[in-house]
Design an enzyme around this catalytic site. Structure first.
Site, PDB file in Angstrom:
ATOM      1  N   SER A 160     108.109   3.645-127.589  1.00  0.00           N
ATOM      2  CA  SER A 160     108.945   3.952-128.567  1.00  0.00           C
ATOM      3  C   SER A 160     109.578   5.725-128.366  1.00  0.00           C
ATOM      4  CB  SER A 160     108.583   3.774-130.030  1.00  0.00           C
ATOM      5  OG  SER A 160     109.738   3.611-130.921  1.00  0.00           O
ATOM      6  N   ASP A 310     111.580  -7.026-128.968  1.00  0.00           N
ATOM      7  CA  ASP A 310     111.645  -5.620-129.230  1.00  0.00           C
ATOM      8  C   ASP A 310     112.794  -5.039-130.032  1.00  0.00           C
ATOM      9  OD1 ASP A 310     110.726  -2.908-129.050  1.00  0.00           O
ATOM     10  OD2 ASP A 310     110.702  -2.824-126.837  1.00  0.00           O
ATOM     11  N   HIS A 339     107.590  -4.809-130.820  1.00  0.00           N
ATOM     12  CA  HIS A 339     107.892  -3.364-130.402  1.00  0.00           C
ATOM     13  C   HIS A 339     106.417  -2.969-130.456  1.00  0.00           C
ATOM     14  CE1 HIS A 339     109.603   0.425-130.226  1.00  0.00           C
ATOM     15  NE2 HIS A 339     109.158   0.741-131.148  1.00  0.00           N
TER      16      HIS A 339
END
Length: 629
Positions: A160, A310, A339
């Site tokens: 991320s 995601d 995610h």
């Protein structure tokens, strides 16, 4: 690492599977019981807190210079532990322990750094991934390669925000950076995350903002809803070793009070690349990797990873990075994940627990391109992806892997009628059917939503239940079109395309298009979706820094135009990419809605649109079908 019945080792997609690579690879080093924790000085006087993990060898043996993996995080490199919980088994580095545990035993140094304005680092954050933070990456890399335990080579990775930091660091052009693995991270922060299809995700913005206030300000009450950071053992960011009384850490946290407020700032960017009114040089491009990508050296190897659930565009981010940086050695992995691969999202997963052996492919990647070991990864296909419902891994040379399309017309009876896909690549031919078409009306209900077990929760720091476990019946408030039962199984690989000719009684609106598998027993399975704010319907040519194989839109203010109420326009919506097998006997359902009250801002405010969809020729669904290898 966890394993499951869907592990990559049970496939012929790899010549050497990640599990097989791990079995043959030596892990000869110990992780130190505690890191060396110290401040790294920046040229403007700001000090960044860091944890340094050096692989442990026999006592008394000299430290050998080694490659270093860097991780830049705003989510604490490490928590301090409360005195009365010293016996707790809680992992004090919940956001970064996986990098330590994977790379240090394999012989890599690992350096984890609190970015400025976060954790125990000094300074404040002027914005989301501010230009000052990018400059810090250069100085941090310089500090690392100047240490006696460094051999001058650096790799950068993370999930991320941490993955985008890898992109930013590589884009500085620093020659020490040899390989990066951006995992579950964006390429365009505007469209891949906060404004997919130009639609503001209000729940994501607000939830992430609360989480960052909790972390940046060490506000224990604000952080309580976020389980990963709310363990009772945690006692704020860990001080560095020399800060024995925590006073430096406390002074750093006090400086964080000047940090930007995420919810307030992010809503300033409703138009892509529109700068702040007080800073003409700061826009959504300022915190998006694509804007700096030209600075990435062509010898930097890149491994992009994402999952089919995601968020609302991270898979697009991984694909776009892969399609844009074509001169670099690059690999791409798209799995059955949300995610960060916290969950195996396929409804056919027995327990929703992801197999984690894919991490060994990341190790193999760094072994090849950073450590200089001949791992054979260059002889693998560059792309690996997982097909849900088939529950199989596949490989490909290029993206998309689809070799054919199947197409359906939307009909007035609510069915999808199979047609030749060839004419539907031609807008003029598609428009010729308007005269003989039929209008189907759909009044938008602003209460329509997708629930709280969706692709949007994890990116907001929440813990959803089984993905779309409550999807049954949700499309009853949508405008639905169903195919006949399939006479064979059909595998989609890539971006399905919905072309909808519609008029609106309002000058703006949101449109959400969903793909569902309706199994022979009536069970409804969410597959994927596409979304678009109609103000942003204009299509555009891709800029060189954002290469896609699906429709590109600029989302810029100069290209945003209100609709003329009552006048039909053809709206083409690429659905988010997926790989999914529709079973023999199932029906394919395309459904249309005008709201997702659980995640998205309503448009226009307080004025539910009335859509008129023209069917019987001009409105279609095209699905890419791959020949599997």
């Amino acid at each position: 690492m966890n394993s499951s019945s869907q592990q990559p080792s049970k496939t012929s997609a790899w010549k050497v599977t990640p599990s097989e690579y791990a079995q043959d690879r030596e892990f000869d080093f110990e992780i130190p019981t505690a890191p060396q924790s110290l401040y790294i000085p920046m040229s403007d006087g700001i000090r960044l807190a860091s944890d340094v993990f050096i692989p442990q060898v026999d006592t008394g043996a000299p430290v050998q210079p080694r490659p270093t993996i860097l991780v830049f995080t705003p989510y604490y490199r490490r928590f301090a532990s409360k005195d009365d919980h010293q016996g707790s088994s809680a992992e004090l580095s919940p956001n970064t322990a996986r990098y330590r545990d994977l790379f240090v035993p394999a012989g890599y140094n690992v350096v984890v750094i609190d970015v400025r304005g976060t954790g125990a680092s000094f300074g404040h954050r002027e914005g989301f991934r501010s230009p000052k933070e990018r400059s810090d990456y250069i100085e941090a890399i310089e500090w690392v390669i100047d240490q006696p335990w460094s051999d001058g080579r650096a790799g950068i990775t993370g999930i991320s925000y941490l993955g985008a930091a890898a992109d930013f660091a590589a884009s500085t052009g620093h020659p020490a950076v040899k390989a990066i693995a951006p995992l579950f991270s964006v390429w365009d922060t505007y469209e891949n995350n906060y404004f997919p299809g130009g639609i503001q995700l209000n729940d994501l913005i607000d939830s992430y903002a609360q989480m960052m206030i909790g972390l940046d300000q060490d506000d224990r009450e604000s952080i309580q809803p976020y389980a990963a950071y709310a363990h009772p053992s945690f006692n704020g960011p860990a001080p560095v070793d020399a800060d024995t009384d925590g006073s430096l850490r406390d002074a750093a946290v006090a400086e964080h009070r000047a940090n930007y407020r995420h919810a307030d700032m992010m809503r300033e960017f409703a138009m892509r690349e529109k700068p702040l009114p007080y800073d003409p040089n700061y826009s959504s491009a300022s915190f998006s990797p694509y804007a700096y990508s030209a600075g990435t050296n062509q010898d930097v190897a890149i491994y992009s990873v994402s999952g089919w659930m995601d968020g609302a565009g991270y898979a697009n981010g991984a694909l776009t990075r892969h399609l844009t940086l074509t001169s670099n050695p690059r690999h791409l992995l798209l799995g059955p994940w949300d995610h960060g691969a916290r969950s195996h999202v396929s409804p056919w997963s027995p327990d929703g627990v992801p197999d984690e052996s894919w991490w060994y492919d990341i190790l193999r990647f760094f072994d090849e391109y950073l450590f200089g070991i001949d791992t054979g990864i260059r002889h693998e296909d560059p792309i690996h992806y997982y097909t849900m419902h088939a529950e199989q891994w596949h490989s490909a040379d290029t993206w998309p892997p689809a070799s054919d399309n199947i197409a359906f017309e939307l009909t007035s009876s609510g069915s999808l009628k199979a047609v030749d896909s060839t004419p539907y690549h031609d807008n003029d031919k598609r428009r010729r059917g308007v005269d003989s078409a039929t209008v189907v009306n759909y009044p938008v209900d602003f209460a329509t939503g997708t629930g709280t077990n969706s692709r949007y929760e994890r990116i907001a720091g929440k813990n959803p239940g089984p993905y779309y476990s409550d999807w049954q019946g949700r499309t009853s408030t949508h405008l639905c079109f169903d195919s006949p039962p399939l006479d064979r199984s059909v595998e989609i690989s890539g971006h399905a395309m919905a072309s909808i000719l519609l008029s609106n009684d309002q000058p703006d609106g949101n449109i959400f298009v969903y793909l569902t598998e309706v199994e022979s027993d009536g069970t409804e399975r969410y597959v994927t979706e596409g979304l678009l704010r109609l103000l942003h319907r204009a299509e555009a040519q891709n800029p060189p820094e954002i290469a896609t194989k699906w429709i590109y839109r600029s989302f810029r203010e100069e290209d945003a135009h209100p609709l003329t109420p009552g006048v039909p326009e053809l709206i083409r919506i690429p659905l988010l990419p997926t790989a999914w097998r529709f079973a023999h006997g199932s029906r394919i359902r395309l459904s249309i809605a005008g709201a997702d009250s659980d995640h998205a801002t309503q448009t226009p405010h307080g004025r539910p649109p009335h859509y008129s969809v023209i069917v019987g020729g001009p409105s279609t669904l095209v699905i890419p079908v791959a020949e599997q290898r």
